[in-house]
Design an enzyme around this catalytic site. Structure first.
Site, PDB file in Angstrom:
ATOM      1  N   ASP A   1     -24.775  89.146 -20.879  1.00 45.15           N
ATOM      2  CA  ASP A   1     -23.906  88.093 -21.413  1.00 45.15           C
ATOM      3  C   ASP A   1     -24.654  86.769 -21.525  1.00 45.15           C
ATOM      4  O   ASP A   1     -24.988  86.156 -20.518  1.00 45.15           O
ATOM      5  CB  ASP A   1     -22.689  87.945 -20.495  1.00 45.15           C
TER       6      ASP A   1
ATOM      7  N   HIS B   1     -13.876  88.308 -18.488  1.00 41.18           N
ATOM      8  CA  HIS B   1     -14.927  87.766 -17.625  1.00 41.18           C
ATOM      9  C   HIS B   1     -14.375  86.499 -16.965  1.00 41.18           C
ATOM     10  O   HIS B   1     -14.218  85.473 -17.621  1.00 41.18           O
ATOM     11  CB  HIS B   1     -16.149  87.456 -18.509  1.00 41.18           C
TER      12      HIS B   1
ATOM     13  N   MET C   1     -14.622  83.381 -14.844  1.00 44.90           N
ATOM     14  CA  MET C   1     -15.507  82.369 -14.250  1.00 44.90           C
ATOM     15  C   MET C   1     -14.622  81.374 -13.535  1.00 44.90           C
ATOM     16  O   MET C   1     -14.463  80.219 -13.944  1.00 44.90           O
ATOM     17  CB  MET C   1     -16.345  81.703 -15.357  1.00 44.90           C
TER      18      MET C   1
ATOM     19  N   MET D   1     -25.730  87.782 -16.142  1.00 44.71           N
ATOM     20  CA  MET D   1     -25.673  86.557 -16.953  1.00 44.71           C
ATOM     21  C   MET D   1     -27.095  86.199 -17.395  1.00 44.71           C
ATOM     22  O   MET D   1     -27.981  85.989 -16.571  1.00 44.71           O
ATOM     23  CB  MET D   1     -25.084  85.396 -16.148  1.00 44.71           C
TER      24      MET D   1
ATOM     25  N   GLY E   1     -20.995  78.751 -24.474  1.00 44.20           N
ATOM     26  CA  GLY E   1     -21.631  79.616 -25.452  1.00 44.20           C
ATOM     27  C   GLY E   1     -22.800  78.883 -26.090  1.00 44.20           C
ATOM     28  O   GLY E   1     -22.999  77.680 -25.872  1.00 44.20           O
TER      29      GLY E   1
ATOM     30  N   MET F   1     -12.537  80.341 -18.003  1.00 45.66           N
ATOM     31  CA  MET F   1     -13.269  79.332 -17.204  1.00 45.66           C
ATOM     32  C   MET F   1     -12.285  78.319 -16.635  1.00 45.66           C
ATOM     33  O   MET F   1     -11.382  77.872 -17.345  1.00 45.66           O
ATOM     34  CB  MET F   1     -14.266  78.594 -18.092  1.00 45.66           C
TER      35      MET F   1
ATOM     36  N   SER G   1     -17.841  87.846 -28.165  1.00 45.78           N
ATOM     37  CA  SER G   1     -17.185  86.909 -27.248  1.00 45.78           C
ATOM     38  C   SER G   1     -16.275  85.974 -28.036  1.00 45.78           C
ATOM     39  O   SER G   1     -16.730  85.186 -28.862  1.00 45.78           O
ATOM     40  CB  SER G   1     -18.226  86.088 -26.479  1.00 45.78           C
TER      41      SER G   1
ATOM     42  N   HIS H   1     -14.706  90.541 -25.685  1.00 47.52           N
ATOM     43  CA  HIS H   1     -15.121  89.866 -24.457  1.00 47.52           C
ATOM     44  C   HIS H   1     -14.382  88.531 -24.365  1.00 47.52           C
ATOM     45  O   HIS H   1     -14.459  87.708 -25.277  1.00 47.52           O
ATOM     46  CB  HIS H   1     -16.639  89.645 -24.469  1.00 47.52           C
TER      47      HIS H   1
ATOM     48  N   ASP I   1     -13.674  85.134 -22.150  1.00 45.03           N
ATOM     49  CA  ASP I   1     -14.209  84.260 -21.097  1.00 45.03           C
ATOM     50  C   ASP I   1     -13.135  83.315 -20.582  1.00 45.03           C
ATOM     51  O   ASP I   1     -12.645  82.457 -21.316  1.00 45.03           O
ATOM     52  CB  ASP I   1     -15.366  83.431 -21.662  1.00 45.03           C
TER      53      ASP I   1
HETATM   54  C1  DX5 Z   1     -20.892  82.082 -21.097  1.00 46.39           C
HETATM   55  C2  DX5 Z   1     -19.959  83.194 -21.469  1.00 46.39           C
HETATM   56  C3  DX5 Z   1     -20.443  84.028 -22.582  1.00 46.39           C
HETATM   57  C4  DX5 Z   1     -20.562  83.310 -23.898  1.00 46.39           C
HETATM   58  C5  DX5 Z   1     -21.650  83.983 -24.679  1.00 46.39           C
HETATM   59  O1  DX5 Z   1     -20.463  81.498 -19.930  1.00 46.39           O
HETATM   60  O2  DX5 Z   1     -19.748  84.030 -20.365  1.00 46.39           O
HETATM   61  O3  DX5 Z   1     -19.646  85.192 -22.747  1.00 46.39           O
HETATM   62  O4  DX5 Z   1     -19.367  83.323 -24.633  1.00 46.39           O
HETATM   63  O5  DX5 Z   1     -21.888  83.216 -25.809  1.00 46.39           O
HETATM   64  P1  DX5 Z   1     -23.270  83.278 -26.601  1.00 46.39           P
HETATM   65  O6  DX5 Z   1     -23.400  84.662 -27.121  1.00 46.39           O
HETATM   66  O7  DX5 Z   1     -23.056  82.241 -27.654  1.00 46.39           O
HETATM   67  O8  DX5 Z   1     -24.360  82.931 -25.627  1.00 46.39           O
HETATM   68 ZN    ZN Z   2     -18.750  86.013 -20.714  1.00 48.27          ZN
END
Ligand code: DX5
Ligand code: ZN
Length: 218
Positions: free
Chosen positions: A175, A66, A68, A137, A144, A37, A8, A33, A35
């Protein structure tokens, strides 16, 4: 089937983004990956289109985005144009999920649905055959570095059964909070793709960490 590792980029060093992308390119990792947001669906803002554009210019592996964000339908074509190969939306953010999935596929991408920790697998019964990927999730989305939620194993098994029962070809992605401590058990339960952010990028040797994760699950 080979199990996949998806670092990620949220946990990468944004001041050295090209270096970290090249590290993933030359590692045993399978996917990037990404993210996205919006500060509305989740209580955090990550990065947007210009950063994804920069990532795409250097990334040589599958780009797994991904989302969000609320109302993701507004940006499906934009993410296709930016190089996304897999586009995952949240079940909780889509009123007309079937329509959204069809639009993602029509734009030439694989279609994924992510489920928050509180959302049961059963809500996917009538859409599972249309999906290429379900992202379970294993933390609350938005940040993270959080701790893995143990209830995830049960959901992975339930989803695996649903996929087999429905004769769907959907992949299972996990994830949040993935480490070398839970990777094997997740794959044993049925996972196909493991996202790992902090565990990879906070380690002393990210390339070796990816290699090790990949070896654990294959
Ligand atoms: C959280 C994200 C994840 C995150 C995972 O909302 O969707 O993809 O980056 O990070 P780790 O592996 O640190 O939990
Ligand atoms: Zn993610």
């Amino acid at each position: 089937m080979t199990k996949l590792i998806a670092p990620s980029i949220l946990a990468a060093d944004f001041g050295n983004l090209q270096r970290d992308i090249e590290m993933v390119n030359s590692s045993d990792a399978d996917w990037f990956h990404i993210d996205i947001m919006d500060g509305v669906f989740v209580p955090n803002i990550s990065f947007g289109m210009p950063v994804l554009k920069a990532i795409s210019q250097h990334a040589k592996k599958t780009i797994d985005v991904h989302l969000m964000i609320v109302d993701p339908d507004r940006y499906i074509q934009t993410f296709a144009d930016l190089g996304a190969n897999v586009l995952t939306v949240h079940y909780e953010a889509c009123t007309h999920l079937h329509r959204t999935i069809q639009a993602i596929k029509a734009a030439g991408m694989k279609a994924g649905v992510a489920l928050n920790p509180h959302t049961p697998i059963a809500v996917l019964e009538d859409i599972i055959k249309d999906l290429d990927l379900v992202c379970i999730m294993s933390v609350n989305p938005g940040f993270g570095g959080q701790s893995f939620i143990e209830n995830t194993y049960k959901k992975v098994s339930q989803l695996k059964h649903l996929i087999e029962f429905s004769e769907s070809s959907c992949q299972i992605e996990i994830d949040g909070g993935v480490t070398d401590q839970n990777a094997n058990a997740l794959v044993e339960a049925g996972a196909d793709v493991l996202v790992a952010g902090s565990f990879v990028f906070r380690s002393d040797d990210p390339t070796a960490t990816i290699k090790n994760l990949k070896a654990i699950v294959n």
